[in-house]
Motif scaffolding. Structure first.
Motif, PDB file in Angstrom:
ATOM      1  N   UNK A  92       0.934  -1.194  -0.006  1.00  0.00           N
ATOM      2  CA  UNK A  92      -0.097  -0.125  -0.096  1.00  0.00           C
ATOM      3  C   UNK A  92       0.997   1.282  -0.140  1.00  0.00           C
ATOM      4  N   UNK A  93       0.566   2.396   0.882  1.00  0.00           N
ATOM      5  CA  UNK A  93       1.099   3.508   0.840  1.00  0.00           C
ATOM      6  C   UNK A  93       2.803   3.404   1.559  1.00  0.00           C
ATOM      7  N   UNK A  94       2.905   2.179   1.858  1.00  0.00           N
ATOM      8  CA  UNK A  94       4.322   2.141   2.330  1.00  0.00           C
ATOM      9  C   UNK A  94       5.335   1.355   1.430  1.00  0.00           C
ATOM     10  N   UNK A  95       4.822   1.295   0.018  1.00  0.00           N
ATOM     11  CA  UNK A  95       5.736   0.609  -0.972  1.00  0.00           C
ATOM     12  C   UNK A  95       7.040   1.325  -0.988  1.00  0.00           C
ATOM     13  N   UNK A  96       7.061   2.751  -1.157  1.00  0.00           N
ATOM     14  CA  UNK A  96       8.450   3.442  -1.515  1.00  0.00           C
ATOM     15  C   UNK A  96       9.687   2.882  -0.163  1.00  0.00           C
ATOM     16  N   UNK A  97       9.241   2.384   0.969  1.00  0.00           N
ATOM     17  CA  UNK A  97       9.810   2.153   1.953  1.00  0.00           C
ATOM     18  C   UNK A  97      10.810   0.842   1.638  1.00  0.00           C
ATOM     19  N   UNK A  98      10.247   0.135   0.532  1.00  0.00           N
ATOM     20  CA  UNK A  98      11.279  -1.180   0.298  1.00  0.00           C
ATOM     21  C   UNK A  98      12.409  -0.746  -0.486  1.00  0.00           C
ATOM     22  N   UNK A  99      12.244   0.323  -1.181  1.00  0.00           N
ATOM     23  CA  UNK A  99      13.413   0.671  -2.293  1.00  0.00           C
ATOM     24  C   UNK A  99      14.642   1.524  -1.309  1.00  0.00           C
ATOM     25  N   UNK A 100      14.503   1.685   0.108  1.00  0.00           N
ATOM     26  CA  UNK A 100      15.067   2.699   0.847  1.00  0.00           C
ATOM     27  C   UNK A 100      15.972   1.783   1.884  1.00  0.00           C
ATOM     28  N   UNK A 101      17.250   1.645   1.758  1.00  0.00           N
ATOM     29  CA  UNK A 101      17.806   0.981   2.859  1.00  0.00           C
ATOM     30  C   UNK A 101      18.247   1.625   3.799  1.00  0.00           C
ATOM     31  N   UNK A 102      19.176   3.006   3.519  1.00  0.00           N
ATOM     32  CA  UNK A 102      19.487   3.955   4.419  1.00  0.00           C
ATOM     33  C   UNK A 102      19.844   5.284   3.779  1.00  0.00           C
ATOM     34  N   UNK A 103      19.950   6.314   4.714  1.00  0.00           N
ATOM     35  CA  UNK A 103      19.818   7.508   4.242  1.00  0.00           C
ATOM     36  C   UNK A 103      21.159   7.805   3.300  1.00  0.00           C
ATOM     37  N   UNK A 104      21.052   8.774   2.501  1.00  0.00           N
ATOM     38  CA  UNK A 104      22.347   9.290   1.955  1.00  0.00           C
ATOM     39  C   UNK A 104      23.273  10.071   2.874  1.00  0.00           C
ATOM     40  N   UNK A 105      24.438   9.556   3.110  1.00  0.00           N
ATOM     41  CA  UNK A 105      25.316  10.332   4.216  1.00  0.00           C
ATOM     42  C   UNK A 105      26.461  11.595   3.699  1.00  0.00           C
ATOM     43  N   UNK A 106      26.511  11.272   2.295  1.00  0.00           N
ATOM     44  CA  UNK A 106      27.568  12.011   1.484  1.00  0.00           C
ATOM     45  C   UNK A 106      27.081  13.549   1.494  1.00  0.00           C
ATOM     46  N   UNK A 107      28.084  14.564   1.981  1.00  0.00           N
ATOM     47  CA  UNK A 107      27.543  16.015   2.265  1.00  0.00           C
ATOM     48  C   UNK A 107      28.037  16.731   1.421  1.00  0.00           C
ATOM     49  N   UNK A 125      27.042  22.447   5.768  1.00  0.00           N
ATOM     50  CA  UNK A 125      26.890  21.250   4.590  1.00  0.00           C
ATOM     51  C   UNK A 125      25.521  20.657   4.658  1.00  0.00           C
ATOM     52  N   UNK A 126      25.159  20.123   3.335  1.00  0.00           N
ATOM     53  CA  UNK A 126      23.930  19.423   3.422  1.00  0.00           C
ATOM     54  C   UNK A 126      23.809  18.019   2.581  1.00  0.00           C
ATOM     55  N   UNK A 127      23.219  17.037   3.010  1.00  0.00           N
ATOM     56  CA  UNK A 127      23.371  15.977   2.177  1.00  0.00           C
ATOM     57  C   UNK A 127      22.160  15.989   1.113  1.00  0.00           C
ATOM     58  N   UNK A 128      22.288  14.855  -0.018  1.00  0.00           N
ATOM     59  CA  UNK A 128      21.662  14.889  -0.997  1.00  0.00           C
ATOM     60  C   UNK A 128      20.181  14.459  -0.206  1.00  0.00           C
ATOM     61  N   UNK A 129      19.116  14.928  -1.276  1.00  0.00           N
ATOM     62  CA  UNK A 129      17.880  14.611  -0.489  1.00  0.00           C
ATOM     63  C   UNK A 129      17.061  13.354  -0.993  1.00  0.00           C
ATOM     64  N   UNK A 130      16.196  12.862   0.082  1.00  0.00           N
ATOM     65  CA  UNK A 130      15.535  11.522  -0.271  1.00  0.00           C
ATOM     66  C   UNK A 130      14.373  11.657   0.219  1.00  0.00           C
ATOM     67  N   UNK A 131      13.627  10.846  -0.666  1.00  0.00           N
ATOM     68  CA  UNK A 131      12.059  11.047  -0.521  1.00  0.00           C
ATOM     69  C   UNK A 131      11.555   9.917   0.264  1.00  0.00           C
ATOM     70  N   UNK A 132      10.740  10.010   1.202  1.00  0.00           N
ATOM     71  CA  UNK A 132      10.124   9.286   2.272  1.00  0.00           C
ATOM     72  C   UNK A 132       8.559   9.095   2.185  1.00  0.00           C
ATOM     73  N   UNK A 133       7.963   8.151   2.321  1.00  0.00           N
ATOM     74  CA  UNK A 133       6.477   8.203   2.602  1.00  0.00           C
ATOM     75  C   UNK A 133       5.859   8.540   3.923  1.00  0.00           C
ATOM     76  N   UNK A 134       7.138   8.237   4.778  1.00  0.00           N
ATOM     77  CA  UNK A 134       6.612   8.530   6.102  1.00  0.00           C
ATOM     78  C   UNK A 134       8.026   9.204   6.690  1.00  0.00           C
TER      79      UNK A 134
END
Length: 348
Positions: free
Chosen positions: A174-189, A211-220
């Motif tokens: 359902x709405x949680x589907x995008x989480x399946x493609x995310x393992x860990x946040x992007x830490x490169x700054x 510094x700022x990291x690359x953006x990540x899109x999350x459903x939650x």
């Protein structure tokens, strides 16, 4: 295949029934009761495996073949346990994947926990949620009415439910589907723009790093699921402000200040941040081991429309509370000052 894990921790589940010293219908257990298995990873590799992606990490589940009897060697009880007539035990082993558990915690501001129901033959049995840990497994049997065939697991998190077919391993996300493609946040700054504006005038500008990291899109993110047609775009901003120096008009005296608190606001294009979450692990303000500098890390969450190109221009404004550290040259100085610092970054 899900990895088998050993654990030295106590089983997170509590037995819901009285001590099981008897067998059959006199056992004193009812449908929905939970019997801890003897080993933490007892059914790993011996059943149907599935993975449920949650905001707190991926939950790995193995469901074994239903049984009507549990030997004394397979449970932490002192005797064999037999299901009442017309009932069966559904064996389950589960664990959070160590690589993803807590990986998105910095973008969460919620106390929500999973709510789990085992559903068999139209009856739902609420069972204790998995232990909140990225290590170790839990194994147990759930007593259900009927044969235990074709069980499903409904795993809810803050109102969104994912359904797991324990016979096939398939998951309706359902709405949680995008989480399946995310393992860990992007830490490169990446560094912010070199131009920085200070809200006060000084002859000795302090060191300021951003510094700022690359953006990540999350459903939650924050404390809510994104609205339909929207996603949460998250970035992490880290800044370090060195000591601030105020110099008198005659240039012969002055005062040095350090910051002990900062409030921050952010805009992505024209949109204000929906959540600004301070990371205590990345914050040291003041950092007396680094000449009283102020380092802060904020996880910033923006609401953006899916399928629409979002702005890349990030505006940063931080308000620092400055405290007097020392006065030199025999002058006078205020005990506290306010300092606003603004910077910009372009998201990569």
């Amino acid at each position: 295949m899900l990895p088998r894990r050993a654990s030295t921790t106590a089983l997170g589940l509590l037995l819901l029934a009285p001590a099981l010293a008897a067998c059959g219908s006199d056992s004193g257990i009812d449908a929905g009761d939970v019997v801890p298995a003897a080993q933490d990873a007892q059914f790993a590799g011996q059943g149907v495996e599935s993975v449920v992606a949650l905001p707190i990490g991926r939950l790995e589940v193995t469901a074994g073949t239903p049984v009507t009897e549990i030997s004394a060697e397979d449970t932490r009880e002192v005797a064999e346990v037999e299901a009442p007539e017309g009932h069966a035990f559904v064996p389950i082993t589960w664990q959070y994947d160590a690589a993803t558990y807590g990986a998105l915690a910095g973008y969460l501001a919620t106390d929500a926990s999973p709510v789990v129901d085992l559903v068999v033959d139209g009856a739902a049995y609420r069972i204790p949620a998995p232990e909140r840990s990225g290590t170790g497994s839990e194994s147990f049997y759930v007593l259900v009415s009927g044969s235990g065939a074709d069980p499903t697991l409904e795993v809810g998190f803050d109102g969104v439910v994912q359904t797991v077919d324990l016979s096939s391993g398939e998951v309706d996300e359902g709405r949680a589907a995008p989480l399946s493609d995310i393992t860990k946040p992007r830490t490169k700054r990446f560094p912010c723009a070199p131009d920085v504006a200070f809200g006060r005038t000084t002859l000795r500008p302090p060191d300021f790093a951003c510094t700022v990291t690359r953006p990540v899109d999350l459903p939650y993110a924050g404390d809510a699921w994104a609205a339909d047609g929207h996603t949460w775009r998250v970035v992490t901003v880290r800044t370090t402000l060195g000591r601030w120096t105020e110099v008198s008009d005659d240039l012969k005296s002055g005062a040095v200040y350090y910051s002990d608190n900062v409030q921050a606001s952010y805009r992505l294009g024209d949109a204000e941040a929906a959540h600004v979450i301070r990371d205590p692990a990345g914050t040291a303000c003041p950092d007396m081991s680094n000449s009283g500098s102020c380092t802060t890390e904020f996880h910033v969450v923006f609401d953006v429309e899916t399928g629409k190109k979002a702005p890349r221009a990030l505006s940063i404004e931080q308000d620092f509370d400055l405290k007097l550290a020392t006065v030199y040259g025999g002058g006078e100085a205020e005990d506290a000052l306010d300092l606003t610092v603004t910077a910009n970054a372009k998201l990569k």
